[in-house]
Design a protein around this motif. Structure first.
Motif, PDB file in Angstrom:
ATOM      1  N   ALA A 342      31.366  54.040  44.075  1.00 41.50           N
ATOM      2  CA  ALA A 342      32.781  54.410  44.136  1.00 41.50           C
ATOM      3  C   ALA A 342      33.290  54.739  42.737  1.00 41.50           C
ATOM      4  O   ALA A 342      34.038  55.708  42.543  1.00 41.50           O
ATOM      5  N   SER A 345      32.009  58.107  41.747  1.00 42.16           N
ATOM      6  CA  SER A 345      32.785  59.170  42.387  1.00 42.16           C
ATOM      7  C   SER A 345      34.092  59.411  41.649  1.00 42.16           C
ATOM      8  O   SER A 345      34.498  60.559  41.427  1.00 42.16           O
ATOM      9  N   VAL A 376      32.723  54.376  48.436  1.00 46.28           N
ATOM     10  CA  VAL A 376      33.094  55.793  48.367  1.00 46.28           C
ATOM     11  C   VAL A 376      33.870  56.216  49.604  1.00 46.28           C
ATOM     12  O   VAL A 376      34.898  56.899  49.517  1.00 46.28           O
ATOM     13  N   ARG A 384      36.401  61.683  46.831  1.00 49.28           N
ATOM     14  CA  ARG A 384      35.004  61.480  47.222  1.00 49.28           C
ATOM     15  C   ARG A 384      34.159  62.620  46.676  1.00 49.28           C
ATOM     16  O   ARG A 384      34.116  63.704  47.245  1.00 49.28           O
TER      17      ARG A 384
END
Length: 483
Positions: A342, A345, A376, A384
């Motif tokens: 995450a 991203s 994510v 994303r």
């Protein structure tokens, strides 16, 4: 007392001392490592360290050492590696403990508590270093651009020079102004912000300089302006590029003569005010078009500071996220955690709204997933940028952060393919460290060129995490421009 921006680590256990050093480097904190035998050389009444971290000692117990040092250096905050004992729990400057396995969020939180202790200490013991006094927020990070901003703030804060802060909306220009005020000799005076673009032009003069009773319709009583309110302190003129030309003339007069009169008044009032202005506009371009006075520009632009956009310092996103999460956790008692993919991203996002956009995203995630783990697929769609399967929530969450730091703490031995190089030692010998470094740089360059410098794909080819590859690229000064 002179301030020191470093964290002092006292530990006689070499491996753990190195782990603490790596952890502090990971979160962007400079440190100094010493053994218990050398404490007297670095810990004195004249220097206030950012924090003193005490681990295992060869002679006596760490509790006895912390108790002795905390009693002797009351202006210095201490942290203990391991659980706190009863003998030190009541000492006000023993801030807390750092537990193993080490975690960057725990260490960051403890260092923030140490900073709070410094800020609440009596003024005669308050350190004056930039790192201890700076308001973190959007100024946290290890990128070259933000480090330069922090250095410029430290250099100009001790002067009376006018400062012009440039940068896109949301980069934290007001945070820069507040830090300049906070680190200056005017810190005990008021900090007064005014947005020149948010006040109607016909009211701006009264807002800045005040007015006397009856000066215009509706002026039923005398009123101080922002210049008077900021006497002895700092006046922050935000969005100075939106100020009308007629007001630019009046502001220039105040800057030149250091005095002004209220609207409708004739009494001259001294302007004991430091000016920090900010804008997202190109003032030099506005000068060419006749929309901004050149003489005012040079009055304001004595010391320019340009805030980099978040897209120019994406490597700072994880540290900024952690700072914002910690702040929300302190205010609302709710926190979140993010998986490494995450964070990867988010580092790929362009951030047109800069740090303000990042802060809004953190607040949104805290509302949607209170005390949750963010992957994510939990991010809003526009954030994303990394393909990821659905997150398995049966995975032990306590392992996620440790996984993120594994590359920091592991000392993997490189095992080259059997056919990749000769295993025979030359008769004249070789420098193994240089050879391995050259090999690593060559492999990283090949991976980056193969993937057209898409870092996440290059990291996959090399079998390492993206954050590890970013650190190695920074270490070896590898960039697309230098290729």
């Amino acid at each position: 007392m002179q301030g020191n921006s470093e964290v002092l680590v006292i530990d006689d256990h070499m491996k753990r001392k190195q782990q603490v050093e790596l952890l502090l480097q990971f979160i962007g904190e400079p440190c100094k490592l010493v053994s218990s035998a050398n404490i007297g050389e670095v810990l004195t009444e004249q220097v206030a360290w950012r924090a003193v971290v005490v681990g295992q000692v060869d002679i006596g117990s760490p509790f006895e050492l912390v108790s002795q040092l905390a009693g002797q250096y009351k202006a210095q905050p201490f942290l203990l590696i391991g659980e706190l004992g009863d003998c030190v729990a009541d000492l006000p400057n023993v801030i807390g403990s750092v537990l193993e396995p080490f975690s960057h969020s725990q260490m960051t939180q403890m260092l923030h508590r140490c900073q709070d202790y410094h800020l609440k200490a009596p003024s005669k013991t308050k350190p004056t270093s930039q790192h201890q006094e700076i308001l973190f927020r959007s100024l946290i990070g290890r990128s070259g651009g933000i480090q330069q901003v922090r250095q410029l703030i430290e250099q100009v804060a001790v002067t009376e020079a006018n400062v012009l802060v440039l940068g896109d909306s949301g980069t934290g220009k007001e945070v820069v102004a507040r830090n300049i005020h906070y680190m200056s000799a005017r810190r005990s005076g008021p900090f007064v912000p005014v947005n020149c673009g948010a006040i109607p032009p016909d009211l701006l003069e009264s807002e800045l300089f005040g007015h006397e009773k009856g000066a215009f319709t509706g002026a039923i009583s005398a009123r101080k302006g922002r210049f008077e309110m900021a006497q002895g302190g700092t006046l922050f003129l935000d969005e100075i590029g939106d100020m009308p030309l007629n007001m630019q003339v009046k502001l220039l007069r105040v800057l030149q003569e250091r005095c002004f009169e209220r609207v409708g008044g004739s009494t001259s009032i001294d302007a004991d005010v430091r000016i920090v202005a900010a804008t997202h506009r190109n003032l030099e371009g506005m000068i060419d078009k006749g929309d901004f006075r050149e003489d005012l520009f040079y009055r304001l632009n004595v010391f320019p500071i340009e805030m980099p956009s978040l897209s120019e310092r994406r490597e700072d996103v994880p540290l900024l996220m952690q700072e914002l999460i910690e702040r929300l956790a302190s205010d609302h008692k709710v926190t979140i955690r993010l998986t490494e993919r995450a964070l990867d991203s988010l580092m790929e996002h362009t951030w047109p709204g800069n740090v303000r956009e990042l802060a809004n995203l953190v607040e949104r995630l805290v509302i949607l997933f209170p005390n949750g783990l963010i992957d994510v697929n939990d991010l809003p769609s526009k954030y994303r940028h990394v393909d990821a399967p659905e997150y398995d929530h049966e995975y032990d969450e306590s392992l996620l952060e440790q996984d993120m730091l594994n590359d920091v703490f592991q000392n993997d031995v490189y095992e080259p393919p059997e056919s990749s190089m000769s295993t025979q030692l030359p008769p004249e010998g070789l420098n193994l460290k240089e050879m391995m470094t050259e090999l690593e740089i060559d492999m990283i360059n090949q991976a980056l060129e193969t993937t057209d410098w898409v870092v996440s794909r290059a990291a996959d080819l090399l079998g390492m995490r993206r954050t590890t590859l970013v650190e190695k690229m920074r270490k070896y000064s590898l960039s697309k421009d230098s290729a």
